[in-house]
Design a protein around this motif. Sequence first.
Motif, PDB file in Angstrom:
ATOM      1  N   THR A 275       0.805  -1.217   0.000  1.00 37.01           N
ATOM      2  CA  THR A 275       0.000   0.000   0.000  1.00 37.01           C
ATOM      3  C   THR A 275       0.844   1.277   0.000  1.00 37.01           C
ATOM      4  N   LEU A 276       2.058   1.213   0.531  1.00 41.91           N
ATOM      5  CA  LEU A 276       2.906   2.405   0.575  1.00 41.91           C
ATOM      6  C   LEU A 276       3.393   2.780  -0.819  1.00 41.91           C
ATOM      7  N   HIS A 277       3.868   1.811  -1.568  1.00 36.25           N
ATOM      8  CA  HIS A 277       4.420   2.093  -2.902  1.00 36.25           C
ATOM      9  C   HIS A 277       3.422   1.835  -4.023  1.00 36.25           C
ATOM     10  N   GLN A 278       2.219   1.369  -3.677  1.00 33.16           N
ATOM     11  CA  GLN A 278       1.167   1.094  -4.661  1.00 33.16           C
ATOM     12  C   GLN A 278       1.673   0.136  -5.741  1.00 33.16           C
ATOM     13  N   GLU A 279       2.270  -0.966  -5.304  1.00 36.36           N
ATOM     14  CA  GLU A 279       2.806  -1.931  -6.243  1.00 36.36           C
ATOM     15  C   GLU A 279       2.613  -3.347  -5.701  1.00 36.36           C
ATOM     16  N   LEU A 280       2.795  -4.323  -6.588  1.00 35.39           N
ATOM     17  CA  LEU A 280       2.692  -5.719  -6.193  1.00 35.39           C
ATOM     18  C   LEU A 280       4.071  -6.284  -5.868  1.00 35.39           C
ATOM     19  N   ILE A 281       4.115  -7.159  -4.882  1.00 38.32           N
ATOM     20  CA  ILE A 281       5.330  -7.898  -4.564  1.00 38.32           C
ATOM     21  C   ILE A 281       5.021  -9.373  -4.771  1.00 38.32           C
TER      22      ILE A 281
ATOM     23  N   VAL B 148       5.129 -16.988   4.715  1.00 40.71           N
ATOM     24  CA  VAL B 148       4.986 -15.531   4.637  1.00 40.71           C
ATOM     25  C   VAL B 148       3.518 -15.196   4.447  1.00 40.71           C
ATOM     26  N   MET B 149       2.997 -14.333   5.309  1.00 45.74           N
ATOM     27  CA  MET B 149       1.601 -13.924   5.218  1.00 45.74           C
ATOM     28  C   MET B 149       1.457 -12.578   4.509  1.00 45.74           C
ATOM     29  N   ARG B 150       2.431 -11.680   4.718  1.00 47.95           N
ATOM     30  CA  ARG B 150       2.430 -10.361   4.081  1.00 47.95           C
ATOM     31  C   ARG B 150       3.864  -9.936   3.827  1.00 47.95           C
ATOM     32  N   MET B 151       4.049  -9.086   2.787  1.00 43.78           N
ATOM     33  CA  MET B 151       5.367  -8.529   2.483  1.00 43.78           C
ATOM     34  C   MET B 151       5.199  -7.068   2.108  1.00 43.78           C
ATOM     35  N   LYS B 152       6.059  -6.189   2.660  1.00 40.71           N
ATOM     36  CA  LYS B 152       5.984  -4.769   2.333  1.00 40.71           C
ATOM     37  C   LYS B 152       7.364  -4.129   2.432  1.00 40.71           C
ATOM     38  N   PHE B 153       7.647  -3.202   1.485  1.00 36.24           N
ATOM     39  CA  PHE B 153       8.918  -2.496   1.464  1.00 36.24           C
ATOM     40  C   PHE B 153       8.848  -1.232   2.307  1.00 36.24           C
ATOM     41  N   SER B 154      10.002  -0.881   2.898  1.00 39.60           N
ATOM     42  CA  SER B 154      10.102   0.371   3.649  1.00 39.60           C
ATOM     43  C   SER B 154      10.047   1.552   2.692  1.00 39.60           C
ATOM     44  N   ALA B 155       9.919   2.759   3.256  1.00 39.95           N
ATOM     45  CA  ALA B 155       9.774   3.960   2.432  1.00 39.95           C
ATOM     46  C   ALA B 155      10.939   4.150   1.469  1.00 39.95           C
ATOM     47  N   ASN B 156      12.159   3.837   1.909  1.00 35.39           N
ATOM     48  CA  ASN B 156      13.323   3.992   1.031  1.00 35.39           C
ATOM     49  C   ASN B 156      13.686   2.697   0.293  1.00 35.39           C
ATOM     50  N   ARG B 157      12.823   1.678   0.447  1.00 34.21           N
ATOM     51  CA  ARG B 157      12.943   0.398  -0.254  1.00 34.21           C
ATOM     52  C   ARG B 157      14.198  -0.393   0.112  1.00 34.21           C
ATOM     53  N   THR B 158      14.863  -0.019   1.161  1.00 37.66           N
ATOM     54  CA  THR B 158      16.077  -0.752   1.547  1.00 37.66           C
ATOM     55  C   THR B 158      15.767  -1.930   2.466  1.00 37.66           C
ATOM     56  N   PHE B 159      14.538  -1.975   3.004  1.00 38.20           N
ATOM     57  CA  PHE B 159      14.157  -3.067   3.901  1.00 38.20           C
ATOM     58  C   PHE B 159      12.831  -3.676   3.445  1.00 38.20           C
ATOM     59  N   LEU B 160      12.716  -4.978   3.673  1.00 40.22           N
ATOM     60  CA  LEU B 160      11.505  -5.710   3.334  1.00 40.22           C
ATOM     61  C   LEU B 160      10.982  -6.386   4.593  1.00 40.22           C
ATOM     62  N   ALA B 161       9.726  -6.056   4.963  1.00 39.86           N
ATOM     63  CA  ALA B 161       9.110  -6.662   6.141  1.00 39.86           C
ATOM     64  C   ALA B 161       8.310  -7.889   5.735  1.00 39.86           C
ATOM     65  N   LEU B 162       8.480  -8.956   6.484  1.00 34.41           N
ATOM     66  CA  LEU B 162       7.766 -10.207   6.237  1.00 34.41           C
ATOM     67  C   LEU B 162       6.947 -10.551   7.472  1.00 34.41           C
TER      68      LEU B 162
ATOM     69  N   ILE C 183      -1.848  -9.934  14.830  1.00 38.19           N
ATOM     70  CA  ILE C 183      -1.667  -8.913  13.790  1.00 38.19           C
ATOM     71  C   ILE C 183      -2.755  -9.027  12.737  1.00 38.19           C
ATOM     72  N   THR C 184      -3.412  -7.897  12.434  1.00 39.75           N
ATOM     73  CA  THR C 184      -4.385  -7.854  11.339  1.00 39.75           C
ATOM     74  C   THR C 184      -3.784  -7.233  10.085  1.00 39.75           C
ATOM     75  N   ASN C 185      -2.763  -6.369  10.248  1.00 39.39           N
ATOM     76  CA  ASN C 185      -2.024  -5.840   9.089  1.00 39.39           C
ATOM     77  C   ASN C 185      -0.772  -5.133   9.583  1.00 39.39           C
ATOM     78  N   ILE C 186       0.184  -4.938   8.671  1.00 37.18           N
ATOM     79  CA  ILE C 186       1.438  -4.249   8.981  1.00 37.18           C
ATOM     80  C   ILE C 186       1.659  -3.152   7.947  1.00 37.18           C
ATOM     81  N   TYR C 187       2.341  -2.060   8.355  1.00 34.80           N
ATOM     82  CA  TYR C 187       2.578  -0.933   7.449  1.00 34.80           C
ATOM     83  C   TYR C 187       3.920  -0.287   7.753  1.00 34.80           C
ATOM     84  N   TRP C 188       4.735  -0.102   6.717  1.00 32.50           N
ATOM     85  CA  TRP C 188       5.828   0.857   6.800  1.00 32.50           C
ATOM     86  C   TRP C 188       5.188   2.228   6.614  1.00 32.50           C
ATOM     87  N   CYS C 189       5.652   3.209   7.362  1.00 31.56           N
ATOM     88  CA  CYS C 189       5.034   4.538   7.304  1.00 31.56           C
ATOM     89  C   CYS C 189       5.793   5.453   6.358  1.00 31.56           C
TER      90      CYS C 189
END
Length: 516
Positions: A44-50, A84-98, A128-134
């Motif tokens: 949702t942060l980068h509006q893209e698919l992983i 893995v249930m969810r995957m999301k990149f940090s704002a600067n894309r240097t980290f990936l949360a799983l 956890i119901t969802n996770i978000y990088w801010c």
Amino acid sequence: MSNMLTKSHVQLREHPITWKVTETSGSSAEGKSVRIQHQVYFDTLHQELIRLSRNPTGPAYVSISNHDTSKWVECDCGIPDPQVMRMKFSANRTFLALQVSNREVKVVDVLRGRLVAARSCRSNKSRITNIYWCQGKPQDNQLFLFVTNTGAELYMLKMQTMGSTLKHLKTVQHQTRYHWFVNSSNWLLVVDLKHVFSLYHVEPKGLVRHCKFELNCRGTNYNSNSEAYYEQITLVEMYGEVMCVYINELKGKLYILGLNRDTMVQKYVYDIYSSSKYKVSVVDNVLIVHNMIAKMAILFDIYTDPKSSLAAPLPIASDQYEKKKKNEAKNRNRTRALTVQEQKYDSWRFLAQRYVLDNSNVKTSSSNSLWTMQLDLEAIMHSWPSQKRGLLVEFLLKRQEGNCKSLLLKVMFEMVLSGESLKTLSVLYTRINSIFQEASKKSSQSNSSVDLDLKESGGDGMTKGSKGFQVLTQEQICEDVFERCLKKGMSGKRLTPYVVASVSESEYVLSRSSFA
């Protein structure tokens, strides 16, 4: 207007991002084909698919969708956990949360391909119901949010020489029934088991509560047997302001609620014609309300017309979507191909902002598509009432996408040529010149040169004023409006009052000195 198979104010872009749930690729060392399983997550942060791809003979790998090319770009990073249930990149894309379980999250350093942090919910009762990088500046510490059944937990990824950690910043307690998060501006709306709503803003110092309110929306679901109302509510951002959109599906009413620091305020109420099931999208600050049963889209722009929709409801159109579906039906040797209008919406899932997930092929070919919605500004312009062309100019000034600058000049040309009242045009000239002056001031303050004579380049290439509004120069108005009127046979005597009105509303000198 573009040659569409179905006329519409909203289109799906030509080339979607596609993928198969399962596919066969190459051969293994024993000479057998390799069966690859794909899991896809929406960031949702980068509006893209992983996309996470796994095969029995090798390590898992990650790919990221590219909306410009409609292709997948492989990302070389290690996946430390098979589940893995969810995957999301940090704002600067240097980290990936799983998210690896309903209680635990692991963080991978993308560049180094290794695990750098892991964290579980603070309470044993939390799930956890969802996770978000801010959202944040690339140089800032990365903020990370857990939303759980017992509230929300905010962390900061703290980089250290001996190892990294997710440092806890703040926890807010809620018996969470449902939540909404606007990732572009870090707003969190939570409703608890007592149907009380709380709005929070994620900031470096923690989760800051802004307002608390109740909303009487139970029993307004189109399915009268259901008390659930969560899908009738959407948290959106339009014109830089966060708003709560609520639809009373039984009455066919759309409510747009402003969220202030202290309370919720009802700002706009629209009639959406009928009792039905509805979904909401936002494209270029235009609110699109989808009637899921009638399969129509209704457009609203709160700052252009606060009382009614922009145009009559029409279905979403796409040449490529229709061709794709007809070819698929033909390949399956079906006796009667479903029309696109019959297929639309039935298998669509509307994701954040402007994306449509189409999984109509899952049962037949195990494939999915992600389409991007866009406004057809020319179709909107053609359906606009001629007596409200001043509002049309206001509408086009606020758009940031498409060929809006050329359409703006075309509408103004038609207004002058047809003899629109000087009063109406003077108001528009004042508006256009104020945007120009603000853009010039903003440019000088930032010590950057802005080419205000920039010709039509489409999309983000155009010069923008306040809030992204389109900037028109006097030279552009002279060339594309006044000179075109002369070429169309308008006399200098008739044209002069319009030129004078334009000049009197501006501090700038026209590049052309005579029109008589």
